[in-house]
Design a protein around this motif. Sequence first.
Motif, PDB file in Angstrom:
ATOM      1  N   LEU A 158      72.109  50.722 -55.853  1.00 37.62           N
ATOM      2  CA  LEU A 158      72.263  50.631 -54.402  1.00 37.62           C
ATOM      3  C   LEU A 158      73.405  49.690 -54.037  1.00 37.62           C
ATOM      4  N   ARG A 159      74.123  50.063 -52.989  1.00 42.74           N
ATOM      5  CA  ARG A 159      75.126  49.178 -52.407  1.00 42.74           C
ATOM      6  C   ARG A 159      75.036  49.292 -50.890  1.00 42.74           C
ATOM      7  N   SER A 160      75.537  48.283 -50.185  1.00 43.41           N
ATOM      8  CA  SER A 160      75.462  48.275 -48.722  1.00 43.41           C
ATOM      9  C   SER A 160      76.851  48.118 -48.111  1.00 43.41           C
ATOM     10  N   GLU A 161      76.999  48.695 -46.931  1.00 38.24           N
ATOM     11  CA  GLU A 161      78.249  48.637 -46.177  1.00 38.24           C
ATOM     12  C   GLU A 161      77.907  48.498 -44.700  1.00 38.24           C
ATOM     13  N   SER A 162      78.663  47.690 -43.970  1.00 30.37           N
ATOM     14  CA  SER A 162      78.382  47.443 -42.552  1.00 30.37           C
ATOM     15  C   SER A 162      79.619  47.698 -41.702  1.00 30.37           C
ATOM     16  N   VAL A 163      79.365  48.086 -40.459  1.00 30.71           N
ATOM     17  CA  VAL A 163      80.418  48.254 -39.458  1.00 30.71           C
ATOM     18  C   VAL A 163      80.046  47.396 -38.256  1.00 30.71           C
ATOM     19  N   VAL A 164      80.987  46.602 -37.777  1.00 32.22           N
ATOM     20  CA  VAL A 164      80.749  45.777 -36.592  1.00 32.22           C
ATOM     21  C   VAL A 164      80.830  46.671 -35.363  1.00 32.22           C
ATOM     22  N   ILE A 165      79.726  46.790 -34.627  1.00 28.07           N
ATOM     23  CA  ILE A 165      79.681  47.703 -33.483  1.00 28.07           C
ATOM     24  C   ILE A 165      79.583  46.978 -32.150  1.00 28.07           C
TER      25      ILE A 165
ATOM     26  N   HIS B  69      81.968  29.754 -47.486  1.00 27.08           N
ATOM     27  CA  HIS B  69      81.136  29.144 -46.463  1.00 27.08           C
ATOM     28  C   HIS B  69      80.638  30.178 -45.458  1.00 27.08           C
ATOM     29  N   GLY B  70      80.853  31.439 -45.741  1.00 25.95           N
ATOM     30  CA  GLY B  70      80.386  32.493 -44.863  1.00 25.95           C
ATOM     31  C   GLY B  70      81.315  32.733 -43.685  1.00 25.95           C
ATOM     32  N   SER B  71      81.026  33.776 -42.920  1.00 26.78           N
ATOM     33  CA  SER B  71      81.849  34.175 -41.786  1.00 26.78           C
ATOM     34  C   SER B  71      81.318  33.562 -40.498  1.00 26.78           C
ATOM     35  N   PHE B  72      82.237  33.155 -39.642  1.00 29.95           N
ATOM     36  CA  PHE B  72      81.900  32.642 -38.327  1.00 29.95           C
ATOM     37  C   PHE B  72      82.222  33.714 -37.282  1.00 29.95           C
ATOM     38  N   PHE B  73      81.775  33.479 -36.071  1.00 29.12           N
ATOM     39  CA  PHE B  73      81.906  34.497 -35.032  1.00 29.12           C
ATOM     40  C   PHE B  73      83.353  34.960 -34.859  1.00 29.12           C
ATOM     41  N   GLU B  74      84.323  34.034 -34.944  1.00 23.32           N
ATOM     42  CA  GLU B  74      85.723  34.401 -34.757  1.00 23.32           C
ATOM     43  C   GLU B  74      86.246  35.347 -35.836  1.00 23.32           C
ATOM     44  N   ASP B  75      85.546  35.416 -36.968  1.00 23.37           N
ATOM     45  CA  ASP B  75      86.029  36.232 -38.082  1.00 23.37           C
ATOM     46  C   ASP B  75      85.721  37.720 -37.925  1.00 23.37           C
ATOM     47  N   PHE B  76      84.860  38.068 -36.982  1.00 24.74           N
ATOM     48  CA  PHE B  76      84.448  39.460 -36.832  1.00 24.74           C
ATOM     49  C   PHE B  76      85.342  40.187 -35.827  1.00 24.74           C
ATOM     50  N   ARG B  77      85.548  41.495 -36.065  1.00 31.61           N
ATOM     51  CA  ARG B  77      86.327  42.352 -35.185  1.00 31.61           C
ATOM     52  C   ARG B  77      85.572  43.650 -34.950  1.00 31.61           C
ATOM     53  N   LEU B  78      85.669  44.183 -33.751  1.00 28.56           N
ATOM     54  CA  LEU B  78      85.038  45.483 -33.473  1.00 28.56           C
ATOM     55  C   LEU B  78      85.573  46.548 -34.426  1.00 28.56           C
ATOM     56  N   ASN B  79      84.669  47.393 -34.912  1.00 29.59           N
ATOM     57  CA  ASN B  79      84.963  48.492 -35.837  1.00 29.59           C
ATOM     58  C   ASN B  79      85.371  48.014 -37.232  1.00 29.59           C
ATOM     59  N   GLN B  80      85.219  46.737 -37.491  1.00 30.42           N
ATOM     60  CA  GLN B  80      85.501  46.206 -38.820  1.00 30.42           C
ATOM     61  C   GLN B  80      84.494  46.762 -39.822  1.00 30.42           C
ATOM     62  N   VAL B  81      84.978  47.211 -40.974  1.00 28.94           N
ATOM     63  CA  VAL B  81      84.123  47.738 -42.038  1.00 28.94           C
ATOM     64  C   VAL B  81      84.028  46.686 -43.140  1.00 28.94           C
TER      65      VAL B  81
END
Length: 395
Positions: free
Chosen positions: A104-111, A6-18
């Motif tokens: 191609l692949r993608s990677e994200s960091v929560v900033i 069901h996807g990620s919600f705001f509470e699921d994210f953390r700073l510097n999370q890769v």
Amino acid sequence: MPRDRHGSFFEDFRLNQVIRHATPRTVTEAEASLYIALTGSRHVPHSALTIARSLGYRNRPLDDFLVFNIAFGKTVAEISLNAVANLGYAELRFIEPVFSGDTLRSESVVIGLKENSSRKTGIVYVRSTCYNQDERPILSWVRWVMVLKRRPQSIVKECYEPEFVSAIPSDELCSPGRFSSKVTLDEWCDATGSRILWNDFAPGERIDHPLGMTIEEADHLCATRLYQNNARVHFDAVEMQRSKIGKRLVYGGHVISICRALTYDGLENVLGVLAINGGQHVSPTVAGDTLYAYSEVIDKWNMPGRSDVGALRLRLVGLKNFIPVDVPSAQSATERGGRRHPAVVLDLDYTVSMPCKWLDGNSIGAHSPVDDVLSADPPVAFPNTGDARRPDLVS
């Protein structure tokens, strides 16, 4: 990161999370051809193998925005499946060209994270990077999205709002194609149908692009599938009937691609897109809307270490259902209040490369007396258009 489908919600994210995104993609000539069919793009390096090789490419490079949309699509499932709005872009750099056969692949960091005062949503800032099969970065960008919370009463302690540069510095821009001789430039101009080059543009100039394109339901859905973007707002008609707009939304990357394709008439000699400095989807687009575009030259400069090409910083304004001549400014009559003209759907600040004129066998991008006069005018100020306070457009 929870993977409950069901996807990620705001509470699921953390700073510097890769976040390493799923489903790498090997791109082929089929994607390049389908992109042309869906957008009408006519930019020569992505159309003609002969021209691409004359510039030093080993093959036709894939269109810059095709690459961006594919890379972006990889991030949707983990970042913006539960987004209320995609608020803006910044610091997008095209680092290397992409060719048929690359994977191609993608990677994200929560900033950055910021809970909104309603406590129903929060803003998530991510820096995403797309890598090729050799693990070399080919594209990087920042975006911020407004994401639903799973539970309004939940407490999110982390809070940080990052700052961004207003424009990518010139020494960080990469323009791989090269014009090695006047013959190469002449062949290029014959192929584009224009001899209006970098030297002919001046800051403050506006270009009204003459053509428009009506968005068809089948076309925008096919384009979004091409990018493997699975955001429900683009596909789920039942879900969107309950929304304020009542219809499926056109993916913002497709709007960018259409508007950029429309700029060909007037900017035929753009070699490639180097960066997106900032941008917003100002209002939504739906099937049946007709898109038009105009461009403004913000600034121009010589590329470091290059005399064959120069850089143009442009503002691309996408319009729906209004021709450019009827929109004298992106701002409405209440401009001082910060409101845009109701026709504006896209406001993009980006940088491109363009070949310079040659004289007596030498390129004159760096030493043209004409350009000394043109560059004497102060550059037009244009701040980064990202504004995290405005829910401009969903994912």
